[in-house]
Every structure is written in C-alpha cells, then in structure tokens.
Design a protein around this motif. Structure first.
Motif, mmCIF file in Angstrom:
data_model
loop_
_atom_site.group_PDB
_atom_site.id
_atom_site.type_symbol
_atom_site.label_atom_id
_atom_site.label_comp_id
_atom_site.label_asym_id
_atom_site.label_seq_id
_atom_site.Cartn_x
_atom_site.Cartn_y
_atom_site.Cartn_z
ATOM 1 N N SER A 436 -19.709 48.833 16.706
ATOM 2 C CA SER A 436 -20.822 48.447 17.581
ATOM 3 C C SER A 436 -20.702 47.024 18.111
ATOM 4 C CB SER A 436 -22.148 48.595 16.819
ATOM 5 O OG SER A 436 -22.157 47.759 15.667
ATOM 6 N N SER A 437 -19.700 46.278 17.653
ATOM 7 C CA SER A 437 -19.544 44.885 18.092
ATOM 8 C C SER A 437 -18.808 44.835 19.421
ATOM 9 C CB SER A 437 -18.771 44.075 17.054
ATOM 10 O OG SER A 437 -19.491 43.991 15.852
ATOM 11 N N ALA A 438 -19.262 43.942 20.289
ATOM 12 C CA ALA A 438 -18.591 43.750 21.579
ATOM 13 C C ALA A 438 -17.303 42.972 21.362
ATOM 14 C CB ALA A 438 -19.511 42.993 22.527
ATOM 15 N N CYS A 439 -16.322 43.244 22.218
ATOM 16 C CA CYS A 439 -15.030 42.568 22.081
ATOM 17 C C CYS A 439 -15.174 41.063 22.248
ATOM 18 C CB CYS A 439 -14.049 43.117 23.121
ATOM 19 S SG CYS A 439 -12.410 42.372 23.035
ATOM 20 N N SER A 445 -13.312 39.747 15.309
ATOM 21 C CA SER A 445 -12.045 39.415 14.666
ATOM 22 C C SER A 445 -12.193 39.393 13.153
ATOM 23 C CB SER A 445 -11.550 38.054 15.171
ATOM 24 O OG SER A 445 -10.433 37.621 14.442
ATOM 25 N N PHE A 446 -13.287 38.794 12.671
ATOM 26 C CA PHE A 446 -13.506 38.741 11.230
ATOM 27 C C PHE A 446 -13.780 40.135 10.661
ATOM 28 C CE2 PHE A 446 -16.456 38.457 7.637
ATOM 29 C CZ PHE A 446 -15.689 37.702 6.752
ATOM 30 N N GLU A 482 -8.725 42.754 20.790
ATOM 31 C CA GLU A 482 -8.686 44.078 20.161
ATOM 32 C C GLU A 482 -7.294 44.353 19.592
ATOM 33 O OE1 GLU A 482 -10.911 46.438 19.686
ATOM 34 O OE2 GLU A 482 -12.624 45.907 20.920
ATOM 35 N N ALA A 483 -6.266 43.997 20.352
ATOM 36 C CA ALA A 483 -4.899 44.209 19.874
ATOM 37 C C ALA A 483 -4.644 43.420 18.589
ATOM 38 C CB ALA A 483 -3.909 43.802 20.957
ATOM 39 N N GLN A 484 -5.067 42.157 18.601
ATOM 40 C CA GLN A 484 -4.883 41.342 17.396
ATOM 41 C C GLN A 484 -5.736 41.858 16.250
ATOM 42 O OE1 GLN A 484 -2.616 38.872 16.853
ATOM 43 N NE2 GLN A 484 -3.365 39.129 14.767
ATOM 44 N N GLY A 485 -6.914 42.389 16.577
ATOM 45 C CA GLY A 485 -7.778 42.951 15.554
ATOM 46 C C GLY A 485 -7.143 44.132 14.847
#
Length: 988
Positions: A436-439, A445-446, A482-485
């Motif tokens: 539900s978190s926006a990018c 990230s956390f 998102e990729a790093q996430g």
C-alpha cells in the motif's frame, strides 16, 4: 412585639432606601480605605435584603440594575461600572433571591457583548472585571448562564462563539459541583463545532479540550476529545500540504498543529480518569501515517503512564469499555500492526531523530503488548539505538548505519520470540504495508528491507516463496526505488533462507524467459517484451549478484555456475540489452566474481565460464568504443574485469593483451577531442553522466585536485558545461583502470605485460589531444606507483623509453599534465634506485614543479632543463637508444613548446653522457637523421645542430666516418645541408 410602620412612611422609607442603594453603588469606589469598603458591602447587603422582600421593590431593583450597567455601553469608564456590578453580584450571591430570567438575560447579554465587541478596545483590567462579572452570574444562575453560552455557540458571530468557548472552558475548570452535572451537556454542545472551518473557532475548541482534559477526564466519554486533537492535527497537515494557503493562513495552520502537540504533550496524567481515557485510546492514533508528527507527545504520554503504574500489564476489564472491542482483538490494531508502524517511523531519517526516538520509546514502554519474550532484550537494545540517535556513540556514522542496526535489532527480536505464527503474521503485516506504500514515499525502501529481514527468519518455505513472488510480481522495476527494493528484499531474505530465495528467483526468472523457445500468445509476448519486463530482468540480474555476495562458501560453490551465473546469462539473453540491462549484467558479474574470489585461493573458477564472461565483456567494450561518447558501461566493465582477473586460472597473455588494448581505448583514448566538443552540447551525454555518477563505487570516488580553470589552461575552448560530471566519470574510470592493471601485473603468466602496457600508452602520450595525453599520464602514474609499491623491476627495462615519452610533457599546455609528468619521472627514478640498491643524491625533481606552473614559456623550458640534468645523472647508458627513439616520436608528432622541451632534454642528455655513448653514436645519428623529415624541423633545427656539435666534440672520428658515407635516397634536404656544413668545417 414589632410596631408596623404606617403605609405612607413605609413606602417613603423603601423609596429612600432604594435611592440610597444605587447612590452607594455609583459612588462607593471613592472609598480609599479597606474598612470603608467593608462597611459599604455590609450596607448594600442589608439594603438588598430589605428591598428584595417586596415584589414591587424587587422590580425596581432589577430596573435600576439594568440602568446601572447601561452606561457601560455608552461611556469609556467601563472598569468603574463593572466594579459596581461586581459589588452588587457579590452581595446578591449571599442573599436568597432569584434574578428573573429576562433580567438575567439582559444583564448577561450587556456584559458579554461589551466584553467581546471587536469595536471596543478594553484594557486588561477592564476585561478581567467584566469576565469576573460573568463568572459571578454563572455561580448565581448556572443553568441560565450555560444556556446563554450554548446559544452563542450556534451564532454566526465568530467573536461571540470564541468567547463562549473560552468562558465554558473557565467554567469547566471551576470546582462547582453543578458544573460537573452540566458537563456532558456542555461537551455535547461544543462537539457540534468540530467541523467549523474558522481558524479562531478551531483554536478555541482545542483550548476548551485542554481545559476539559485538565479538569475532569472522566467526562470525556461522551465525546472522544483525544480523537479530535488528532483529527485537527491531520486536518491542518492536509491543508498545509495542499499548497493553496496564503502565508498568513499557513502560519495559522502551523500554530494549530503546534497547539495540538502542546495539548497532548502537557496532559496531567494524575488527573482523575486520565489513565483510563488515554490507555489504550492513544494507540489507535499511532498507526495512521497522517498522525506521524504526534508520535512525540504520544510517546511522552505513554511513558508517563508506564512510570505511574504498569499500565501495559492491566487487565483488559480495567480499560475503557468503549474501546475494549477494538484494542488488540481485531484488524484495527494488532501487535504486528503497531510494531510495523513504529519500525517505519524509527527507520525513517526524514522523520527526524526526535520522532525516531519517540517511536523507539513507545516500543520499549509497550513491549508486553507486542510479545511476552522481547521485554528483556528490548530493555537492553533500545537504549543503545537511542544513544545512536542522540549522537552519543562515537562509532555511529550516518542514517544508513542506523538503519542497519535497526534491522539487526528487528532480526534479533524476531529470533527471540521463537514464535513462527507471530513471525508469519508480522511478515504479512509488513507485506500489506509494502503493497500500500507509494513508490515516492521514503518508507518503502525500509519496508522492503524489513520484510526481507523477517522472511529470513521464517521457517515456512511456502510462506516465504508466496511473499517473495507476490512482491516480485507487484514491483514496477522501471522505478529505480522499486528495483532497488526488490534487490534488498531478496538479499535480506537470503540471510537464512538462501536456498528458498534462489529457488524462487529461478522460478520467476524462468517465467520472464519462457517466451524464447515456446509458443505464447501475442499478449503474453508483448508483456514479456515490455519496458517493465526488461527492467525486471535487470533487477533480477542484480539480485543474483547480491545473493552471491551473501552466500556462504558451500552455497556459492554449489550454485554459482549453474543457478546464479546461469540465471544471469539467461536473463541477459532475453533482455533488450539497453543501458540498464548492460549495467545490470556487468554489475552482477562483478558481484559474483568478487564473492567467489572471497572464498579463498583453493577455489578454481570454471575456465569455460570465465572465457564466456570475458567474451561478453569484451564485446561490450567494442560496442561502446565504436559509437557512444559517454557511458558508465566501460567503467563497470573494467571493474568487472578486475574481479574476474583475480580468479584462478589466470587469463592467457593474448586475452590480457586484448583486454588492455580495449580498456585503454575506452578510457584513455576515448572520447576524442571532437567527441569532447560534441558532449558540450549533448543532452543525452548529460543524462548518461547523471546515471553514471549515481552508480559510482564509493571506494573509487575521487575529488578534483585541480580546478577546472587550471585543467583548461585558461582557455575557454576547452570548457565543458558538464565538466564536473565528466571529470568524475573519467577520474573514476582511470582509477579503476589502474587497479585492473595492478591485478593483471600480478597474475600475468610470463612477465611481459608491463611492456604491453607501455606499448599501448605510447600512442596516447604523444597524441595531439590534450585530454588523451592527460588521461595517459594518469594511467602511467598509477602503473608506476604500483610497480614502486610492489618493488617490480619492469619499469627499469623501459626506463629510456618512458623518460623519452614523459620528458616533453613537462611543458604540456595543460598544467595538470605537466604535474603528472613530473610525478611519473620521480617514480621512475625511485624505482631505478631501489633496483640498483642506491640512494639518490640529487634533490627530488618535484621541488622544481613551481617553475613549470609559470605562464612564461622561457621559465618552463629553464625548469625542464634543470629536471633533465637531475634525471640524466642517474641515466643508465644502455637505455640511450630507447630514450632517443622516444624523443624522436614526440618530435615527429608534437607541436610548439613540447618540441622545444624534447630538444632541451635531448641536448642536455647528450651533453651530460657524451663520453659514455661511443658505441651508440651510429644509431643516435640515424635517429637524428630521421628527425629532419619532421613537420616541426624548423622548431627542432637549433637542437639538432647542437646535438651534432656535442657528438662531434667527443666522437669526431665516428662522426667523420658516418658523414663521409654516401647519402641515402630518403635523406631530407635539411640533413644534406648539415652534412655538407660539417664536412666543410672538418676539411678546414
């Protein structure tokens, strides 16, 4: 027995008494002594006691009272009238008499409107007297006063509404038992103003709540006043975030926010009913993100409650029954929901250290609500985290280090519970928050890392796979965050679940590549060829590399070739091979090569796979050298080659030579001067440079040691708008190239690699491109530094060639190149002396650098001549021909001052060692003869003649013999004239 007065006399007495009463009320303030005032009070009390017994006279008293306060609306001496009214009301309070409602209404209205009329400017003393009058009226007729104030709440008159709220707040704070009875009625009336948009009214409602909470918290059950504080805070946050407020409106909204925090932060926990009201109601406002700013006062309240008594251990029956059904029993606030919320705030550096600390303190004070097993561990670990935030720990560096410690704390907490069901519930909650978190939110990230950490502790393989696949499918890898996430999620989950994570990655990678050799629908093919699918492949390649870095030795050896490297190459083969795909491939190769190298020398990398990887990397270097002026790919390839070259078995000499040539072409030769001019106007180049700088390895970042002005030699034609980024790219690439050369020198099988390096750099050191010469000098400087550090004698064998190439560059137009040339020469001298086991007796040539920075060409040439004398004192005679050949190359290709510098070094060299070079005279003459065909012969002619003269002085017989031979068809006209001149002089 009393004797009744006659009717006539009695009426007259009442009339006189009536006149006397109001005369006293008007003039009593002239009394200066306290005893006089007390006497007046007694007299007024007695007169009122008599007058109010008769109905007729009671009416006269109320009429006169209205007449008394009438001047208050007409004259300026408000304080005098108010004091008279106060005296009357104080006396009336002690007499058993009731003011008629209509008269009370008139009196109250008059005083109220006088007090809060915006058109009147009252002093503080006047306001205090008038307010006291209203409070006296409330004690005399509480019902009527409350009804009057309630009526003002619904009025459109803003000042009256605000005033009524203030008076109701003052009444709430009084100890009158009657007010306690009326409080629910008052609270209900105020509650209707919650949606009022007017700033002053909203502020007044908050002040009323503050008074209410500090007076009698038990009466708040009719209205969730705590909830209103949070709602008002959220309301102000949203209005300010909308960005359509004026400066004044924004300041007013900010003040309301601060008031909300002050009210909650200043609550008196000892007030009756407060603990029952706040606990656990406050916890409902911890989770919603819009209340993040309120965590600081919430934390203080909960800490105060915990210090007062063990609230976290109270039985649920002791809590407010209005909230029993919602606390820790349903979806609104589970222990996992609350923990995730507090972890997100604690892990967000954007929130600020005070908010982060508040979240940690809430966790510590509520530990038993999360899990019974974490109390002791949290009591030890949370204070350490708080010390980090307060800056008390010297080893604490930055927010990234704090995040790492917080994740370590989370993993330790999860392991402490030893409760698989609780851990899976926590992972589900983290997964829900993540979805539900926006990018754009800083918390995402956390959340990726936290979810990965918790999944790493889960023992349920199916559960871990389900969550990983869910977020692999949901993530839009086109967004860098998102990729790093995704990479972070997989990496952290692999800590204790390596096999499960790798198997999940293999499944998902196969899905992305299944369209290669299979029949699929057009829609599926479009989906697999989409930009998002290619970005996902890049992220998965990087994730495989990250997994390799976290794998144990056994895991890496078992899965590197087949699963990790195999999946990476499969994903790359299905990709569109754009910049993002290429960078991902090269970085993943770097990562797993580094991981394999770290497991120890005993491991032997698959030669076939190593050769295949080398071929791919070489193809990339060829591609980017041929067409793209600025790209981060060559830098990344060099870094990958460095790690790959460390693996056993070593590359063959042929492969190493090709590798060296391509790397130097991409980093030293490329971009050319023409391309540098194009970069200046290229928007694509700017974008590439931005991408590059974000991807620099931290250990390779370098700072410019010279300014842009000095690098450009004061010439505007060399200035580049993107220079800082381009400079950073080039410096980082050159440093990486130097490290690669150091590795290749160590791993070369036959020891001839240094010669290959000199051969490759030779062309760039004599190039017409000033930037290329500078890059070649930087590379040479790094190479010589490695040789000196590792005590390699390779440089001694090429001493003459290197001096001949470097010497003319001490007068290069670019100051940075002049400085680098001196650095290289100095390194050469030290290497030579270490090899010969002697100490240099002459001074360090770097002490002469100041003369090279002079603007005067004459000064530069004088300085380089001094350097030449220092170097030539330590020159090995057997390297004479190498030196002269290198000088010849500069003379044939260079222009201007560099040619003159080459001549200076040549003549100085011949002058100093002329007696020791008899066997080298023929080849030297041959080299001088070939120099006469140079385009720069006019500049070089004085030095050529001087060289011939020097050789003639010591070796006349050799010179005569050589010049007496017949001329060659290729001899230039210049050489013919020199020959004729010398033969004519000798014949005389």
């Amino acid at each position: 027995m009393q004797c009744p007065w006659p009717a006539m006399e009695k009426g007259q007495i009442y009339e006189n008494l009536h006149e006397l009463l109001f005369s006293v009320l008007r003039n009593w303030q002239d009394c200066q002594e306290e005893k006089d005032r007390e006497a007046v009070l007694g007299a007024v009390s007695a007169m009122l006691d008599v007058l109010l017994q008769e109905e007729l006279h009671r009416e006269h008293v109320w009429e006169e009272l209205l007449w008394l306060i009438h001047p208050c609306q007409e004259i300026q001496d408000t304080c005098r009238v108010a004091k008279s009214l106060t005296l009357f009301l104080e006396v009336l309070e002690g007499i058993d008499s009731v003011i008629p409602k209509d008269k009370f209404q008139d009196i109250t209205s008059a005083v109220f409107y006088q007090l809060y009329d915006d058109s009147k400017q009252h002093s503080k003393a006047d306001c205090a007297e008038l307010t006291h009058c209203i409070m006296l009226q409330a004690r005399i007729c509480p019902d009527e006063m409350i009804l009057f104030l309630q009526s003002q709440l619904g009025d459109d008159w803003e000042a009256g509404c605000v005033a009524a709220l203030g008076l109701l707040g003052a009444l709430v704070c009084s100890d009158d038992p009657m007010m306690t009875e009326k409080l629910p009625q008052v609270v209900e009336a105020v509650q209707r103003l919650c949606s009022d948009p007017r700033i002053r009214v909203r502020r007044a409602v908050l002040h009323f709540i503050n008074d209410l909470l500090n007076a009698n918290a038990r009466s708040c059950s009719a209205w969730d006043v705590v909830g209103h504080i949070f709602s008002e805070f959220s309301r102000t946050t949203e209005r300010r975030a909308a960005g359509n407020l004026s400066i004044q409106e924004a300041q007013e909204e900010g003040a309301l926010q601060a008031l909300c925090m002050d009210i909650l932060g200043s609550l008196d926990i000892s007030v009756r009913g407060m603990s029952k009201l706040l606990w656990p109601r406050l916890l409902l406002f911890v989770v919603p993100a819009q209340y993040t700013g309120m965590l600081i006062p919430v934390s203080r309240c909960v800490q105060a409650l915990s210090e007062r008594e063990d609230l976290t251990g109270r039985r649920i029956e002791d809590l407010d029954p209005h909230f029993v059904s919602s606390m820790f029993q349903g979806p609104l606030l589970t222990p996992q929901t609350l923990l995730v919320r507090l972890l997100v705030v604690a892990g967000s550096p954007v929130a600020g250290s005070e908010l982060q600390a508040a979240a940690l303190l809430l966790m510590q004070n509520l530990h038993s609500r999360f899990h019974r097993a974490v109390g002791a561990m949290w009591a030890t670990e949370i204070p350490l985290l708080l010390q980090c935030l307060e800056g008390k720990e010297e080893s604490f560096l930055d927010s990234a280090e704090f995040e790492r410690r917080l994740l370590k704390f989370l993993r330790a907490s999860v392991d402490t519970t030893q409760d698989e069901a609780w851990i899976e519930a926590l992972s589900c909650e983290l997964s829900r928050w993540l979805s539900s978190s926006a990018c754009s939110s800083g918390e995402k990230s956390f959340l990726y890392k936290a979810l990965g950490t918790v999944l790493g502790a889960c023992k349920g393989v199916l559960h871990v796979q389900e969550k990983l696949l869910q977020h692999l499918e949901e993530a839009n890898a086109e967004e860098p965050c998102e990729a790093q996430g995704i990479i972070s999620l997989l990496s952290h989950a692999a800590e204790s679940n390596f096999q499960t994570v790798l198997a999940t990655l293999t499944i998902f990678a196969s899905r992305l590549c299944k369209g290669r050799n299979a029949r699929i629908s057009r829609r599926k093919k479009m989906e697999l060829d989409s930009t998002r699918a290619h970005a996902t492949r890049s992220a998965l390649m990087l994730a495989h590399g990250s997994l390799a870095l976290r794998a144990s030795k056994e895991q890496l050896l078992a899965h590197l070739e087949g699963d990790i490297a195999g999946n990476i190459l499969m994903l790359y083969s299905c990709s569109c091979r754009d910049l993002q795909n290429n960078l991902a491939l090269v970085q993943s190769i770097t990562d797993f090569s580094s991981a394999f190298q770290a497991v120890g020398d005993s491991a032997c990398f698959n030669p076939s796979l190593k050769g295949k990887l080398l071929e791919i990397l070489m193809d990339l270097l060829k591609k980017y050298y041929s067409g793209i002026p600025v790209s981060p790919v060559p830098l990344k390839v060099v870094l990958a080659l460095e790690q790959l070259s460390k693996l056993k078995p070593s590359f063959e000499s042929k492969d190493m030579g090709e590798m060296l040539v391509l790397c130097c072409k991409n980093i030293v030769t490329h971009p050319s001067a023409e391309m540098m001019l194009k970069i200046r106007k290229s928007q694509q180049a700017a974008q590439y440079l931005q991408v590059t700088c974000r991807s620099f390895p931290s250990h390779l970042l370098v700072k410019p040691y010279l300014s842009t002005h000095s690098l450009c030699s004061g010439s505007s034609r060399h200035a580049i708008p993107h220079f800082p980024l381009l400079f950073q790219l080039q410096q980082t690439s050159l440093k990486a190239l130097g490290q690669l050369m150091a590795v290749l020198l160590e791993t070369e099988p036959i020891g001839s690699f240094f010669q290959n390096i000199v051969h490759v750099l030779r062309r760039s050191l004599i190039s017409e491109n000033v930037w290329e010469r500078k890059r070649a000098l930087q590379t040479c400087s790094q190479l010589l530094s490695v040789c000196e550090e590792r005590q390699r004698g390779d440089a001694c064998e090429h001493f003459g060639s290197l001096v001949g190439l470097l010497a003319p560059l001490t007068c290069d137009p670019m100051p940075a190149s002049r400085q680098l040339a001196v650095t290289c020469l100095n390194s050469l001298l030290r290497i030579q002396d270490k090899a010969a086991n002697r100490v240099i007796e002459t001074r360090d040539i770097r002490s002469l650098c100041e003369g090279l920075h002079a603007c005067s060409v004459v000064s530069q040439l004088q300085t380089t001549s001094k350097m030449a004398r220092i170097v030539c004192r330590n020159f090995p005679v057997e390297r004479t021909v190498d030196f002269m050949m290198a000088i010849k190359e500069t003379i044939r290709t260079a222009k201007g001052v560099r040619v003159r510098a080459a001549g200076k070094w040549m003549t100085t060299f011949l002058q100093m060692i002329r007696k020791d070079i008899c066997w080298n005279v023929p080849p030297i003459l041959y080299i001088l003869r070939s120099c006469t065909s140079s385009p720069q012969q006019s500049t070089f002619m004085p030095f050529l003649c001087q060289a011939v003269a020097i050789l003639t002085l010591c070796h006349k017989e050799f010179m005569i013999e050589n010049f007496s031979r017949l001329l060659e068809p290729t001899d230039s006209e210049t050489w013919r004239r020199i020959r004729e001149f010398c033969l004519q002089r000798w014949s005389q």
